[in-house]
Scaffold this motif. Sequence first.
Motif, PDB file in Angstrom:
ATOM      1  N   ALA A  18       1.020  -4.424  -0.426  1.00  0.00           N
ATOM      2  CA  ALA A  18       0.522  -4.176  -1.779  1.00  0.00           C
ATOM      3  C   ALA A  18      -0.511  -5.215  -2.183  1.00  0.00           C
ATOM      4  O   ALA A  18      -1.510  -4.900  -2.858  1.00  0.00           O
ATOM      5  N   MET A  19      -0.304  -6.470  -1.787  1.00  0.00           N
ATOM      6  CA  MET A  19      -1.273  -7.519  -2.098  1.00  0.00           C
ATOM      7  C   MET A  19      -2.600  -7.261  -1.378  1.00  0.00           C
ATOM      8  O   MET A  19      -3.682  -7.465  -1.957  1.00  0.00           O
ATOM      9  N   ILE A  20      -2.527  -6.799  -0.134  1.00  0.00           N
ATOM     10  CA  ILE A  20      -3.748  -6.486   0.612  1.00  0.00           C
ATOM     11  C   ILE A  20      -4.491  -5.313  -0.034  1.00  0.00           C
ATOM     12  O   ILE A  20      -5.720  -5.335  -0.181  1.00  0.00           O
ATOM     13  N   VAL A  21      -3.742  -4.294  -0.442  1.00  0.00           N
ATOM     14  CA  VAL A  21      -4.344  -3.132  -1.115  1.00  0.00           C
ATOM     15  C   VAL A  21      -5.049  -3.566  -2.399  1.00  0.00           C
ATOM     16  O   VAL A  21      -6.137  -3.082  -2.728  1.00  0.00           O
ATOM     17  N   ALA A  22      -4.449  -4.496  -3.124  1.00  0.00           N
ATOM     18  CA  ALA A  22      -5.069  -5.008  -4.358  1.00  0.00           C
ATOM     19  C   ALA A  22      -6.405  -5.669  -4.041  1.00  0.00           C
ATOM     20  O   ALA A  22      -7.393  -5.485  -4.765  1.00  0.00           O
TER      21      ALA A  22
END
Length: 511
Positions: A18-22
């Motif tokens: 999720a952090m990478i997607v952000a």
Amino acid sequence: MSNLPIVDLAVIVIYLLAMIVAGIYFSKKNTTADEFTTAAGKIPAWAVGISLYATFLSSNTFLGVPGKAFGANWNAFVFSLSMPIAAWFAAKYFVPFYRSNTEVSAYTNLEKRFGSWARSYAVICFLLTQIARMGSIFFGISLALQALIGLDMALIMIVVGICIIIYTVLGGMEAVIWTEVVQGILLTIGAIIIIGSLLFKIPGGVGTVVDIGMRDDKFSLGSFALTDFSTTTFWVIFLYGVFINLTNFGMDQNYVQRYHTAPNQVEASKSVWMCVKLYIPISLLFFIIGACLYAYYDVNPQLISTVKEQVAQEKLMDSNILAPADYGDKVLPHYMVTHLPVGVVGLIVSAILAAAMSTISSGMNASATVFTEDIYKRYIKPDANDKQNLRILLWMTGIFGAIGMFAGVAMIGVGSILDAWWTLSGIFAGGMLGLFLLGLISKKTNNSDALIGTIVGICVILWMTFSYLIPPEYAYLQNPLHANMIIVVGTLVIFLVGTISQKIRHKTLQH
């Protein structure tokens, strides 16, 4: 292989993805250097405030504060209580000062006031301190997660580090701030879950925690003696907190850079106060966790035996004579692994990761910004265009992230070197704050006054730090104050000597 069930591992993996997607989402907005470093000044005050709070509350707080409260008392909470004073100075003086100066770097003004030496000194101190800070957090998080997950420490650092580098490089300051908003919320939820779980398991709940805590003086804030500055009294921690927080709000690029992300000066000041309003009560939660852990294992002493035996083996001591302070930092990870249900452990580990990642991503972005503004544009390519500046920012963000990650790997098994470095970083912090306050408050001081004040101040700081090495027969030459007073005395000496030098110079010129 991991010690955690597949459900917990899945929760952790989902969080990291999720952090990478952000980062990928916000990458579309990073077309200029201004967007990358300050998000073009369009972040609302509440988000900046949560971001500041998340940067303050590192993984060391998440894991270390409960251990300290378990092993000792709430003396360290006085640090939190000191924040309003520093926040008042920040809102009244620091924020208006930085908002009136368009430069995003915290250190360009030092050159305007005192010359290039002052700026270079501050920049070098900041970058080295950030590398050590990121490395220590990588090291701390891997040490904790090794016990929780069971994977190799270096592997944990590399995996976490790659995730942080990806979303910070791609998303810039906007990704840093908005992911920190999520991370701040997540680590707060994690703390509440742990407290709820402990109170549910302790017979009598809150009443039992209070009774046991009062019995063993676990809620003490320390001695209020006004004549003792050689131990961690209330006033020693309070003064230390004021000066450290003045350094954070006034000199640390991580914080100064956020003042420029808000739409205007008023919103930037609001973000400082929001940080304080969040940090004080939420940091208290972690002291409450320590008190709850103490009460839980006091009621169930047989459950702590495995932790005591592990620490006794490490320290080559009899487990029966270990004090709570000897094994306090091991208690929270032990409780999480043995007492929290499947799925919840993954959420708490994600919260611990969030606390670490928020601080590291801030350090990466701030370090890249300082390098670009104070080294690249100042000495290497003064005529660089915006595209070139953005390219350097992207590269240096990744490079500083990698340096921090490998610094953490290098720290495995060499705690004494880490301790020595943090002693030196305290020396630099005292010098930086004193120099900054001299330039901000004492308007008539010049280059020579500042240089004299800095040299004298650093000499005093060095003496206070290393005077314990003086032989016992010359004990009267040793520093009589607690180590936490070093930054207080050092800062005051630099400011006062610089001011006195200015007055002497002025009188000499008159005659």
